[in-house]
Every structure is written in C-alpha cells, then in structure tokens.
Design a protein around this motif. Sequence first.
Motif, mmCIF file in Angstrom:
data_model
loop_
_atom_site.group_PDB
_atom_site.id
_atom_site.type_symbol
_atom_site.label_atom_id
_atom_site.label_comp_id
_atom_site.label_asym_id
_atom_site.label_seq_id
_atom_site.Cartn_x
_atom_site.Cartn_y
_atom_site.Cartn_z
ATOM 1 N N ARG A 1 0.823 -1.213 0.000
ATOM 2 C CA ARG A 1 0.000 0.000 0.000
ATOM 3 C C ARG A 1 0.854 1.259 0.000
ATOM 4 O O ARG A 1 0.399 2.326 -0.362
ATOM 5 N N ASP A 2 2.098 1.117 0.453
ATOM 6 C CA ASP A 2 2.984 2.279 0.522
ATOM 7 C C ASP A 2 3.508 2.692 -0.846
ATOM 8 O O ASP A 2 4.183 3.702 -0.967
ATOM 9 N N ASN A 3 3.231 1.884 -1.855
ATOM 10 C CA ASN A 3 3.762 2.117 -3.199
ATOM 11 C C ASN A 3 5.278 2.239 -3.204
ATOM 12 O O ASN A 3 5.847 3.084 -3.878
ATOM 13 N N ARG A 4 5.902 1.368 -2.419
ATOM 14 C CA ARG A 4 7.362 1.354 -2.422
ATOM 15 C C ARG A 4 7.869 0.873 -3.761
ATOM 16 O O ARG A 4 7.374 -0.097 -4.323
ATOM 17 N N LYS A 5 8.879 1.525 -4.260
ATOM 18 C CA LYS A 5 9.469 1.191 -5.551
ATOM 19 C C LYS A 5 10.591 0.173 -5.327
ATOM 20 O O LYS A 5 11.483 0.401 -4.529
#
Length: 147
Positions: free
Chosen positions: A71-75
């Motif tokens: 959900r954090d949209n970590r790349k």
Amino acid sequence: MSKRTICILLLATMALLSGCDQTPQDPNVLYSEKHQDPIQELEMTTAVDRSQFAYKQTFYVPIYSDIYTDRDNRKVLLSATLSVRNTTLKKSLYINKIDYYGTDGTFIKSYLTKPIELPAMATLNYIVEKEEDKADRAPTLSLKSKG
C-alpha cells in the motif's frame, strides 16, 4: 608478540583482504555459456551489402525497471532481460542499434558499438542490471533482415 598471535593476525588480514574484491562482475559475461559479452560475441567483423535487406524496421520493446509493492507504493528496482529472437529458419537478423530512452524521450544509453548478426533461430539475451535505474526505460531496436 608471539608467533601464534602473528599467525592469527596474518590469517585474519588475509581473510579480510580476500573479501574486499570490489571488481563488479558483468552478469552478461558471468551467465553466458562462453563467459563473453553476448553482444560483443555477435558483433559483425565484415561489411554487409545493405541493399540486399528485405526490410528495415524499428521495434519498441518495453522493459520494466521497477515495480511498486504494498500500500505504501514502495518502488523496488529490478534487473531485466532483453530477449531478441530471430524466428526465421534460414536468414540472419542484423541489428544496427539497441538504444534506451526514458519515458520523457531522453536518450539514456546505446548498447551497440557495431552492428550484430543474430543467426537463424538464435536468441540474444541481455541483462539490464537494476543499478541502471533511469526511471522508466524503453529500448528501441533497429532491426534489419537480409533478403
């Protein structure tokens, strides 16, 4: 200092120094059957009569250098494999350039210094390392087939 202490220090120093090899190993060389760069291996050594080519075409090949997780949209950076296959049974495929462009159209890098010849039914696999993060990458291939 005792001989035992000196021996232990020497062994410890040798162990530390042997782990300090910082020479990066190119995965394209490391994982190839002949331990050579697969592009350099296919580089042409003789001139080709380009007037005999049946067609000239440029292909766009999307390669994704990262994915987003959670959900954090970590790349998360990825290594990618560019795979070029010659699906003809009898003719070589001549590749003039493999260039990378960013999604904004900015030229990033060229992978060829000389044209390469991909024999009939052969495949060129080339690893694009994750350390080469240049935003979204879009390689453009200029391919020619001898008629």
